[in-house]
Structure formats: structure tokens, C-alpha cells
Design a protein around this motif. Structure first.
Motif, PDB file in Angstrom:
ATOM      1  N   LEU A  32       0.830  -1.200   0.000  1.00  0.00           N
ATOM      2  CA  LEU A  32       0.000   0.000   0.000  1.00  0.00           C
ATOM      3  C   LEU A  32       0.868   1.255   0.000  1.00  0.00           C
ATOM      4  CD1 LEU A  32      -2.560  -1.013   2.792  1.00  0.00           C
ATOM      5  CD2 LEU A  32      -2.857  -1.227   0.310  1.00  0.00           C
ATOM      6  N   SER A  33       0.334   2.338  -0.524  1.00  0.00           N
ATOM      7  CA  SER A  33       1.022   3.625  -0.449  1.00  0.00           C
ATOM      8  C   SER A  33       1.025   4.096   1.001  1.00  0.00           C
ATOM      9  CB  SER A  33       0.304   4.665  -1.320  1.00  0.00           C
ATOM     10  OG  SER A  33      -0.961   4.987  -0.745  1.00  0.00           O
ATOM     11  N   ALA A  34       1.842   5.084   1.326  1.00  0.00           N
ATOM     12  CA  ALA A  34       1.897   5.611   2.697  1.00  0.00           C
ATOM     13  C   ALA A  34       0.518   6.116   3.131  1.00  0.00           C
ATOM     14  CB  ALA A  34       2.929   6.730   2.796  1.00  0.00           C
ATOM     15  N   GLU A  35      -0.200   6.759   2.242  1.00  0.00           N
ATOM     16  CA  GLU A  35      -1.541   7.263   2.560  1.00  0.00           C
ATOM     17  C   GLU A  35      -2.512   6.103   2.823  1.00  0.00           C
ATOM     18  OE1 GLU A  35      -5.117   9.716   0.376  1.00  0.00           O
ATOM     19  OE2 GLU A  35      -3.056  10.297  -0.069  1.00  0.00           O
ATOM     20  N   GLU A  36      -2.431   5.067   1.995  1.00  0.00           N
ATOM     21  CA  GLU A  36      -3.299   3.896   2.193  1.00  0.00           C
ATOM     22  C   GLU A  36      -2.947   3.169   3.490  1.00  0.00           C
ATOM     23  OE1 GLU A  36      -4.269   2.480  -2.372  1.00  0.00           O
ATOM     24  OE2 GLU A  36      -2.264   2.107  -1.557  1.00  0.00           O
ATOM     25  N   GLN A  37      -1.665   3.123   3.825  1.00  0.00           N
ATOM     26  CA  GLN A  37      -1.268   2.511   5.090  1.00  0.00           C
ATOM     27  C   GLN A  37      -1.856   3.281   6.267  1.00  0.00           C
ATOM     28  OE1 GLN A  37       3.020   2.180   5.165  1.00  0.00           O
ATOM     29  NE2 GLN A  37       3.025   0.389   3.805  1.00  0.00           N
ATOM     30  N   SER A  38      -1.786   4.595   6.214  1.00  0.00           N
ATOM     31  CA  SER A  38      -2.346   5.420   7.287  1.00  0.00           C
ATOM     32  C   SER A  38      -3.843   5.213   7.408  1.00  0.00           C
ATOM     33  CB  SER A  38      -2.037   6.896   7.036  1.00  0.00           C
ATOM     34  OG  SER A  38      -0.664   7.130   7.149  1.00  0.00           O
ATOM     35  N   THR A  39      -4.530   5.158   6.282  1.00  0.00           N
ATOM     36  CA  THR A  39      -5.974   4.917   6.285  1.00  0.00           C
ATOM     37  C   THR A  39      -6.285   3.551   6.884  1.00  0.00           C
ATOM     38  OG1 THR A  39      -6.282   6.335   4.357  1.00  0.00           O
ATOM     39  CG2 THR A  39      -8.017   4.721   4.799  1.00  0.00           C
ATOM     40  N   THR A  40      -5.496   2.560   6.524  1.00  0.00           N
ATOM     41  CA  THR A  40      -5.683   1.200   7.035  1.00  0.00           C
ATOM     42  C   THR A  40      -5.464   1.152   8.543  1.00  0.00           C
ATOM     43  OG1 THR A  40      -5.046   0.230   4.925  1.00  0.00           O
ATOM     44  CG2 THR A  40      -4.845  -1.185   6.860  1.00  0.00           C
ATOM     45  N   LEU A  41      -4.448   1.829   9.031  1.00  0.00           N
ATOM     46  CA  LEU A  41      -4.182   1.848  10.468  1.00  0.00           C
ATOM     47  C   LEU A  41      -5.304   2.547  11.232  1.00  0.00           C
ATOM     48  CD1 LEU A  41      -0.339   2.537  10.469  1.00  0.00           C
ATOM     49  CD2 LEU A  41      -1.508   0.383  11.012  1.00  0.00           C
ATOM     50  N   ARG A  42      -5.833   3.638  10.673  1.00  0.00           N
ATOM     51  CA  ARG A  42      -6.965   4.317  11.320  1.00  0.00           C
ATOM     52  C   ARG A  42      -8.185   3.404  11.352  1.00  0.00           C
ATOM     53  NH1 ARG A  42      -4.940   8.596   8.373  1.00  0.00           N
ATOM     54  NH2 ARG A  42      -6.606   8.478   6.837  1.00  0.00           N
ATOM     55  N   LEU A  43      -8.427   2.693  10.262  1.00  0.00           N
ATOM     56  CA  LEU A  43      -9.545   1.754  10.198  1.00  0.00           C
ATOM     57  C   LEU A  43      -9.380   0.649  11.242  1.00  0.00           C
ATOM     58  CD1 LEU A  43     -12.133   0.864   8.692  1.00  0.00           C
ATOM     59  CD2 LEU A  43     -10.646  -0.370   7.097  1.00  0.00           C
ATOM     60  N   LEU A  44      -8.176   0.109  11.337  1.00  0.00           N
ATOM     61  CA  LEU A  44      -7.885  -0.922  12.333  1.00  0.00           C
ATOM     62  C   LEU A  44      -8.113  -0.402  13.748  1.00  0.00           C
ATOM     63  CD1 LEU A  44      -4.659  -2.914  11.409  1.00  0.00           C
ATOM     64  CD2 LEU A  44      -6.805  -3.833  12.274  1.00  0.00           C
ATOM     65  N   SER A  45      -7.686   0.813  13.995  1.00  0.00           N
ATOM     66  CA  SER A  45      -7.886   1.429  15.302  1.00  0.00           C
ATOM     67  C   SER A  45      -9.376   1.504  15.631  1.00  0.00           C
ATOM     68  CB  SER A  45      -7.260   2.826  15.303  1.00  0.00           C
ATOM     69  OG  SER A  45      -7.576   3.523  16.480  1.00  0.00           O
ATOM     70  N   GLN A  46     -10.178   1.895  14.657  1.00  0.00           N
ATOM     71  CA  GLN A  46     -11.634   1.961  14.851  1.00  0.00           C
ATOM     72  C   GLN A  46     -12.210   0.572  15.119  1.00  0.00           C
ATOM     73  OE1 GLN A  46     -13.002   3.858  11.271  1.00  0.00           O
ATOM     74  NE2 GLN A  46     -12.192   5.843  11.868  1.00  0.00           N
ATOM     75  N   PHE A  47     -11.738  -0.428  14.399  1.00  0.00           N
ATOM     76  CA  PHE A  47     -12.200  -1.806  14.626  1.00  0.00           C
ATOM     77  C   PHE A  47     -11.902  -2.229  16.070  1.00  0.00           C
ATOM     78  CE2 PHE A  47     -11.839  -3.633  10.007  1.00  0.00           C
ATOM     79  CZ  PHE A  47     -12.877  -2.804   9.608  1.00  0.00           C
ATOM     80  N   CYS A  48     -10.715  -1.873  16.563  1.00  0.00           N
ATOM     81  CA  CYS A  48     -10.325  -2.243  17.928  1.00  0.00           C
ATOM     82  C   CYS A  48     -11.251  -1.583  18.953  1.00  0.00           C
ATOM     83  CB  CYS A  48      -8.882  -1.846  18.196  1.00  0.00           C
ATOM     84  SG  CYS A  48      -7.667  -2.782  17.236  1.00  0.00           S
ATOM     85  N   VAL A  49     -11.587  -0.323  18.743  1.00  0.00           N
ATOM     86  CA  VAL A  49     -12.510   0.377  19.636  1.00  0.00           C
ATOM     87  C   VAL A  49     -13.881  -0.279  19.582  1.00  0.00           C
ATOM     88  CG1 VAL A  49     -13.713   2.574  20.054  1.00  0.00           C
ATOM     89  CG2 VAL A  49     -11.248   2.564  19.576  1.00  0.00           C
ATOM     90  N   GLN A  50     -14.354  -0.600  18.376  1.00  0.00           N
ATOM     91  CA  GLN A  50     -15.662  -1.246  18.223  1.00  0.00           C
ATOM     92  C   GLN A  50     -15.689  -2.620  18.889  1.00  0.00           C
ATOM     93  OE1 GLN A  50     -16.143  -1.194  13.973  1.00  0.00           O
ATOM     94  NE2 GLN A  50     -17.116   0.815  13.991  1.00  0.00           N
ATOM     95  N   ALA A  51     -14.562  -3.308  18.904  1.00  0.00           N
ATOM     96  CA  ALA A  51     -14.474  -4.627  19.534  1.00  0.00           C
ATOM     97  C   ALA A  51     -14.304  -4.513  21.050  1.00  0.00           C
ATOM     98  CB  ALA A  51     -13.321  -5.429  18.933  1.00  0.00           C
ATOM     99  N   ARG A  52     -14.285  -3.280  21.538  1.00  0.00           N
ATOM    100  CA  ARG A  52     -14.169  -2.990  22.977  1.00  0.00           C
ATOM    101  C   ARG A  52     -12.816  -3.411  23.560  1.00  0.00           C
ATOM    102  NH1 ARG A  52     -19.829  -5.165  23.056  1.00  0.00           N
ATOM    103  NH2 ARG A  52     -21.133  -3.329  22.766  1.00  0.00           N
ATOM    104  N   ALA A  53     -11.759  -3.030  22.857  1.00  0.00           N
ATOM    105  CA  ALA A  53     -10.412  -3.286  23.365  1.00  0.00           C
ATOM    106  C   ALA A  53     -10.229  -2.572  24.700  1.00  0.00           C
ATOM    107  CB  ALA A  53      -9.367  -2.800  22.366  1.00  0.00           C
ATOM    108  N   THR A  54      -9.462  -3.184  25.579  1.00  0.00           N
ATOM    109  CA  THR A  54      -9.182  -2.599  26.891  1.00  0.00           C
ATOM    110  C   THR A  54      -7.675  -2.492  27.087  1.00  0.00           C
ATOM    111  OG1 THR A  54      -9.065  -4.716  28.049  1.00  0.00           O
ATOM    112  CG2 THR A  54     -11.257  -3.705  27.851  1.00  0.00           C
TER     113      THR A  54
END
Length: 140
Positions: free
Chosen positions: A28-50
Motif C-alpha cells: 500500500l502507499s503511505a496514505e493507504e497505510q495510514s488509512t488502514t491503520l486508522r480503520l484498524l484502530s476503529q475496529f479495535c474500539v468497536q471490539a471494545r479493546a481494553t
């Protein structure tokens, strides 16, 4: 691997080997990597990470406790820390962040599945098929 939502969930559920995930992420491009990491972060919050998910996630990701993402996961409010991890800029830190966020998602979603989905659920991401070629570099 084309749909990042499916790809990330398959990696977290170990339906795809991490080696393929890393290969995909690095393509992925640097921009796509950043977008992917933000998406992953949101998934973790939705999964109720502690905050308690941190040590196991660091272990699963194969990181040392001194790596920047590992240090961040252990400090303060988890939602803020996940955002900071997703926002790391150097390439090697982004790769570590990717591995760690996949592990956080795996830990948090695994707990969620055990508690709330053990008798079945309608979450599409909990019903993904196992890929036919798990060991090679097969891509959808």
C-alpha cells in the motif's frame, strides 16, 4: 486481498497468515497505510479493546516492550492510544503498528465472540470463509 474490511478481519481471526497481511500492507502507499491503520484502530474500539489487552497483543504481535507501539498501548486511555499508534509515521513504526493493531483486534474480538457470539451472531465478519491457500502468497 482487495477489501480491507475483509482482509483485516481475516488476519485478526487467523484465517489468513500474517505474512500475507504484511505483504499486502507493505504494497500500500503511505496514505493507504495510514488509512488502514486508522480503520484498524476503529475496529479495535468497536471490539471494545481494553488496556488489559495490551500485554497479550504485544506478545502476539512479536514486539518488544520497548517498541513505540508497545509503549503507547500500555499508557492511558485505550481509544486515545490506539489513535496514536495508528498515527505513527516512520515506515518501520507503521509496520509494527499494523502487527500490533491486528493483535489487539484479535484479542478484543476473540473475547467479544466468546461472551456475546458463542451461540451464533449476525456479524458478517464472524462468518468469513477460510482461504484455500493459507501458506502461500495467494491473493483474492
Amino acid at each position: 486481498m482487495t477489501d480491507p474490511y475483509v482482509t483485516l478481519n481475516k488476519l485478526a481471526q487467523e484465517l489468513r497468515p500474517m505474512s500475507q497481511g504484511i505483504e499486502w500492507f507493505e504494497s500500500l502507499s503511505a496514505e493507504e497505510q495510514s488509512t488502514t491503520l486508522r480503520l484498524l484502530s476503529q475496529f479495535c474500539v468497536q471490539a471494545r479493546a481494553t488496556i488489559e489487552d495490551g500485554p497479550e497483543s504485544v506478545r502476539r504481535a512479536g514486539l518488544r516492550a520497548t517498541h513505540t507501539p508497545a509503549v503507547l498501548i500500555a499508557r492511558g486511555r485505550i481509544d486515545r492510544q490506539l489513535g496514536k499508534i495508528a498515527g505513527l509515521i516512520p515506515h518501520d513504526e507503521r509496520l509494527k503498528s499494523f502487527r500490533l493493531l491486528i493483535a489487539v483486534l484479535a484479542v478484543a474480538d476473540g473475547r467479544r465472540r466468546e461472551r456475546f457470539c458463542s451461540d451464533g451472531c449476525s456479524h458478517e465478519w464472524h462468518h468469513l470463509p477460510v482461504d484455500a491457500l493459507r501458506g502461500g502468497s495467494h491473493q483474492n
